[in-house]
Design an enzyme around this catalytic site. Structure first.
Site, short mmCIF file in Angstrom:
data_model
loop_
_atom_site.label_atom_id
_atom_site.label_comp_id
_atom_site.label_asym_id
_atom_site.label_seq_id
_atom_site.Cartn_x
_atom_site.Cartn_y
_atom_site.Cartn_z
CG ASN A 66 73.47 39.01 37.18
OD1 ASN A 66 74.43 38.63 36.50
ND2 ASN A 66 73.61 39.41 38.44
CD1 TRP A 67 71.85 35.05 32.01
CD2 TRP A 67 73.31 34.50 30.41
NE1 TRP A 67 71.15 34.93 30.84
CE2 TRP A 67 72.02 34.59 29.85
CE3 TRP A 67 74.39 34.18 29.59
CZ2 TRP A 67 71.78 34.35 28.49
CZ3 TRP A 67 74.16 33.94 28.25
CH2 TRP A 67 72.86 34.02 27.72
CE LYS A 68 73.30 36.42 40.48
NZ LYS A 68 72.90 36.21 41.85
CG HIS A 120 75.07 41.86 41.77
ND1 HIS A 120 75.33 40.93 42.74
CD2 HIS A 120 73.88 41.52 41.22
CE1 HIS A 120 74.33 40.05 42.76
NE2 HIS A 120 73.44 40.39 41.85
CD GLU A 160 75.98 37.30 43.37
OE1 GLU A 160 76.31 37.36 42.18
OE2 GLU A 160 74.93 36.74 43.77
CD GLU A 169 69.76 42.09 42.46
OE1 GLU A 169 69.17 41.22 41.82
OE2 GLU A 169 70.99 42.22 42.45
N GLY A 179 69.75 34.11 45.56
CA GLY A 179 70.23 32.73 45.43
C GLY A 179 69.87 31.84 46.60
CB SER A 184 64.69 33.89 45.47
OG SER A 184 65.93 33.51 46.03
N GLY A 201 68.43 36.18 38.54
CA GLY A 201 69.68 35.43 38.51
C GLY A 201 69.43 34.02 38.00
N GLY A 202 69.35 33.07 38.91
CA GLY A 202 69.25 31.65 38.54
C GLY A 202 68.18 31.36 37.48
#
Ligand code: 13P
Length: 256
Positions: free
Chosen positions: A11-13, A98, A100, A170, A176, A216, A237-238
Site C-alpha cells: 500500500n503506497w498510500k 483502511h 486512514e 491492521e 506507521g 510496521s 505500507g512504508g
C-alpha cells in the site's frame, strides 16, 4: 501459516511521483522474481499512477489494486473512482476500509460494506481492512471492535463472495509508528476473525480465507509475524516503497 496461498499487498498510500512509481514497480517485479508464483503480491499505488504501474507490471504475475473504490458503480459522484474503472486499468483488487480513511475521512461501517459489495460486483477482490485504535485496545475492547467491523463489512455477502476476499487486520496503533503487534497479538485477532467466519459461514470457508496483518511490517520482523498460524501474509505500507525490504517480506511470506 497453512496451505492458504500467502498474500502480500504493497500500500503506497499518498507517496511518490510518476517516474518513481514506475521505477519502484520495475524494480519490485525484478526483485520478487520467481517468488511471485508462490505468494500473491498486489501493489496499491495512488490512483493517478494506476495505469502506469499497471503497464509496468504487465505479465509479471504481480497484481494491481486501488487504495479505495466508490460504493457506486457509476454516475454523478464527483471525485470518486468506480471499481469498474480500476478493473478497466487492469486492476484486480481494491483496499476497502483502511483506517486512514475510517479515521481521517470518517468512513463508517455501512459505507465500507457498500464499497465491499461494489468491488465484488465489478469482480474486484476486496481487501477489507479492520483494526482497533490504541484507546480501544487500552479499554480492553480490541477484539469486539474488530468483530463489529468484520461483521459489518461482510453483511449480506455469500460464502463465495467472502471466499474471493482478503481480510487485513491492521491495528491502528501499529500503522506507521514502528510499533509492531507481537505475533501473539496478531494471532489472537486473526484466530478470532477466522472463528467468526466459521460461525457466519462454515469451517471450510473460514479455513480458506486469507487474513493478513498490517502495521510496521519490515523485512526484520516479517518472518516472525507470518509464522503465526492464522497470519497469511501482510499489508505493507512504508516498507513497500523500499524494493529490497518489500522483496524480502514477500520471500518471508513464501517460507513461513
Ligand atoms: P506501515 O507498514 O507503514 O505501518 O503501514 C501499514 C498500512 O497501513 C498498510 O495498509
Amino acid at each position: 501459516m497453512s496451505n492458504r496461498r500467502p498474500y502480500v499487498g504493497g500500500n503506497w498510500k499518498m507517496h511518490g511521483e510518476l517516474a518513481g512509481a514506475v521505477e519502484v514497480t520495475d524494480n519490485v517485479a525484478a526483485a520478487i522474481g520467481e517468488a511471485a508464483e508462490a505468494v500473491e503480491v498486489t501493489l496499491f499505488p495512488p490512483f493517478p499512477y494506476l495505469q502506469a504501474v499497471g503497464d509496468a507490471l504487465r505479465q509479471c504475475g504481480i497484481g494491481l489494486g486501488g487504495q479505495d473504490c466508490s460504493p457506486h458503480l457509476e454516475g454523478a459522484h464527483t471525485g470518486q473512482t468506480s471499481p469498474a474503472m480500476i478493473a478497466d486499468l487492469g486492476g484486480s483488487a481494491a483496499l476497502i476500509g483502511h483506517s486512514e480513511r475510517r479515521n481521517e475521512l470518517g468512513e463508517p461501517d455501512a459505507l465500507i460494506a457498500a464499497k465491499t459489495r461494489a468491488a465484488l460486483a465489478a469482480s474486484l477482490q476486496p481487501v477489507v481492512c479492520v483494526g482497533e485504535t490504541m484507546g480501544e485496545r487500552e479499554a480492553g475492547i480490541a477484539l469486539q471492535v474488530v468483530e463489529r467491523q468484520v461483521r459489518a463489512a461482510l453483511e449480506g455477502l455469500s460464502g463465495a463472495q467472502v471466499g474471493t476476499s482478503v481480510l487485513a487486520y491492521e491495528p491502528v496503533w501499529a500503522i506507521g509508528t514502528g510499533i509492531t503487534a507481537t505475533p501473539d497479538d496478531a494471532q489472537s485477532a486473526h484466530s478470532m476473525i477466522r472463528s467468526l467466519l466459521g460461525e457466519l459461514y462454515d469451517d471450510e470457508l473460514a479455513d480458506s480465507v486469507r487474513i493478513i496483518y498490517g502495521g510496521s511490517v519490515k523485512a526484520a520482523n516479517a518472518a516472525e509475524l507470518f509464522s503465526a498460524p492464522d497470519v497469511d501474509g501482510g499489508l505493507i505500507g512504508g516498507a513497500s516503497l523500499k524494493v529490497d525490504e518489500f522483496a524480502s517480506i514477500c520471500r518471508a511470506a513464501v517460507s513461513a
